[in-house]
Design a protein around this motif. Structure first.
Motif, mmCIF file in Angstrom:
data_model
loop_
_atom_site.group_PDB
_atom_site.id
_atom_site.type_symbol
_atom_site.label_atom_id
_atom_site.label_comp_id
_atom_site.label_asym_id
_atom_site.label_seq_id
_atom_site.Cartn_x
_atom_site.Cartn_y
_atom_site.Cartn_z
ATOM 1 N N ASN A 16 14.787 -3.513 -12.418
ATOM 2 C CA ASN A 16 14.903 -4.592 -11.547
ATOM 3 C C ASN A 16 14.292 -5.849 -12.502
ATOM 4 O OD1 ASN A 16 14.918 -6.559 -9.791
ATOM 5 N ND2 ASN A 16 14.199 -5.325 -8.196
ATOM 6 N N PRO A 17 14.851 -6.653 -12.802
ATOM 7 C CA PRO A 17 14.319 -7.814 -13.651
ATOM 8 C C PRO A 17 13.373 -8.707 -12.669
ATOM 9 C CG PRO A 17 16.685 -8.019 -13.842
ATOM 10 C CD PRO A 17 16.382 -7.023 -12.792
ATOM 11 N N ALA A 18 13.235 -8.507 -11.263
ATOM 12 C CA ALA A 18 12.383 -9.198 -10.351
ATOM 13 C C ALA A 18 11.034 -8.674 -10.759
ATOM 14 C CB ALA A 18 13.015 -9.126 -9.099
ATOM 15 N N CYS A 19 10.837 -7.567 -11.154
ATOM 16 C CA CYS A 19 9.610 -6.852 -11.422
ATOM 17 C C CYS A 19 8.980 -7.347 -12.462
ATOM 18 C CB CYS A 19 9.634 -5.197 -11.137
ATOM 19 S SG CYS A 19 10.205 -4.670 -9.629
ATOM 20 N N VAL A 20 9.549 -7.705 -13.667
ATOM 21 C CA VAL A 20 8.991 -7.976 -15.015
ATOM 22 C C VAL A 20 7.883 -9.217 -14.854
ATOM 23 C CG1 VAL A 20 9.428 -8.884 -17.163
ATOM 24 C CG2 VAL A 20 11.058 -7.343 -16.251
ATOM 25 N N GLY A 21 6.663 -8.983 -15.383
ATOM 26 C CA GLY A 21 5.854 -10.223 -15.055
ATOM 27 C C GLY A 21 4.870 -9.972 -13.969
ATOM 28 N N THR A 22 5.159 -8.755 -13.138
ATOM 29 C CA THR A 22 4.313 -8.769 -12.058
ATOM 30 C C THR A 22 3.117 -7.585 -12.332
ATOM 31 O OG1 THR A 22 5.532 -6.961 -10.978
ATOM 32 C CG2 THR A 22 6.291 -9.059 -10.404
ATOM 33 N N THR A 23 2.154 -7.568 -11.519
ATOM 34 C CA THR A 23 1.181 -6.428 -11.567
ATOM 35 C C THR A 23 1.417 -5.626 -10.091
ATOM 36 O OG1 THR A 23 -0.279 -7.909 -12.810
ATOM 37 C CG2 THR A 23 -1.125 -6.130 -11.691
ATOM 38 N N GLN A 24 1.656 -4.228 -10.470
ATOM 39 C CA GLN A 24 1.612 -3.330 -9.515
ATOM 40 C C GLN A 24 0.357 -2.796 -9.312
ATOM 41 O OE1 GLN A 24 4.690 -3.132 -7.383
ATOM 42 N NE2 GLN A 24 5.159 -5.019 -8.938
ATOM 43 N N ILE A 25 -0.393 -2.808 -8.200
ATOM 44 C CA ILE A 25 -1.576 -2.232 -7.874
ATOM 45 C C ILE A 25 -1.592 -1.187 -6.833
ATOM 46 C CG2 ILE A 25 -4.093 -2.790 -7.259
ATOM 47 C CD1 ILE A 25 -3.746 -5.756 -8.291
ATOM 48 N N ARG A 26 -2.080 0.123 -7.547
ATOM 49 C CA ARG A 26 -2.232 1.192 -6.549
ATOM 50 C C ARG A 26 -3.395 1.812 -6.352
ATOM 51 N NH1 ARG A 26 2.471 -0.586 -6.252
ATOM 52 N NH2 ARG A 26 4.363 -0.022 -7.275
ATOM 53 N N GLU A 27 -3.755 2.077 -5.082
ATOM 54 C CA GLU A 27 -4.870 2.713 -5.027
ATOM 55 C C GLU A 27 -4.721 4.258 -5.728
ATOM 56 O OE1 GLU A 27 -6.065 3.655 -0.739
ATOM 57 O OE2 GLU A 27 -6.040 1.592 -0.572
ATOM 58 N N ALA A 28 -5.575 4.955 -6.452
ATOM 59 C CA ALA A 28 -5.631 5.775 -7.323
ATOM 60 C C ALA A 28 -6.606 7.032 -6.779
ATOM 61 C CB ALA A 28 -5.470 5.639 -8.744
ATOM 62 N N ASN A 29 -6.416 8.021 -6.310
ATOM 63 C CA ASN A 29 -7.095 9.336 -6.160
ATOM 64 C C ASN A 29 -6.580 10.478 -6.314
ATOM 65 O OD1 ASN A 29 -8.969 7.829 -4.076
ATOM 66 N ND2 ASN A 29 -7.053 7.270 -3.051
ATOM 67 N N PHE A 30 -7.475 11.465 -6.355
ATOM 68 C CA PHE A 30 -6.950 12.903 -6.845
ATOM 69 C C PHE A 30 -7.214 13.681 -5.488
ATOM 70 C CE2 PHE A 30 -7.918 11.143 -11.004
ATOM 71 C CZ PHE A 30 -6.711 11.770 -11.672
ATOM 72 N N ASP A 31 -6.141 14.640 -5.370
ATOM 73 C CA ASP A 31 -6.092 15.556 -4.324
ATOM 74 C C ASP A 31 -6.018 16.901 -5.098
ATOM 75 O OD1 ASP A 31 -5.516 16.878 -1.962
ATOM 76 O OD2 ASP A 31 -3.775 16.197 -1.449
ATOM 77 N N GLY A 32 -7.048 17.374 -5.284
ATOM 78 C CA GLY A 32 -6.974 18.651 -5.920
ATOM 79 C C GLY A 32 -6.386 18.314 -7.249
#
Length: 132
Positions: A95-111
């Motif tokens: 999707n060209p609309a995503c280019v140039g964006t920053t996608q921030i995700r909470e990151a955790n480990f579950d096991g």
């Protein structure tokens, strides 16, 4: 937080404020997420069992192409770990609309699983990944 390597999708779940849960590409969606040691990443997720596209220009072929687009997500770029979050700086995307964006995700480990989560439009997207 060591995310380097390849990860297979276990589940992509969307939780709405009323508690309803959905799976945008189905419960059997497939995906691959890769993080390199030098800071690059790539992710692809799709609905399982997608049919091949027809090889003609008929209206049904156009509909099949639209369905192929809406049943597949892909982007790549650079990433950084930031205080319990991973930031994907998107350089290329289906999707060209995503280019140039920053996608921030909470990151955790579950096991052994990597859990990436983010809010969007009042809903909560949670993706569970495991090493192959």
């Amino acid at each position: 937080m060591d995310v380097v390597g390849a990860w297979r999708l276990v589940e992509w779940r969307i939780t709405r404020p009323d508690g309803r849960v959905s799976h945008p590409f189905g419960r059997d969606a497939v995906g691959l997420l890769c993080y390199t040691p030098d800071g690059h990443m790539s992710v692809t997720v799709s609905r399982a069992g997608r049919p091949p596209l027809p090889g003609d220009d008929s209206p049904s072929a156009c509909q099949a192409q639209a369905e192929a687009f809406t049943s597949f997500l892909s982007y790549s770029g650079r990433y950084e770990i930031r205080e319990g979050h991973v930031a994907h700086d998107v350089e290329m995307a289906l999707n060209p609309a995503c280019v140039g964006t920053t996608q921030i995700r909470e990151a955790n480990f579950d096991g052994e699983r990597l859990v990436l989560a983010a809010p969007e439009g009042g809903r909560w997207h949670t993706l569970f990944w495991r090493r192959p």
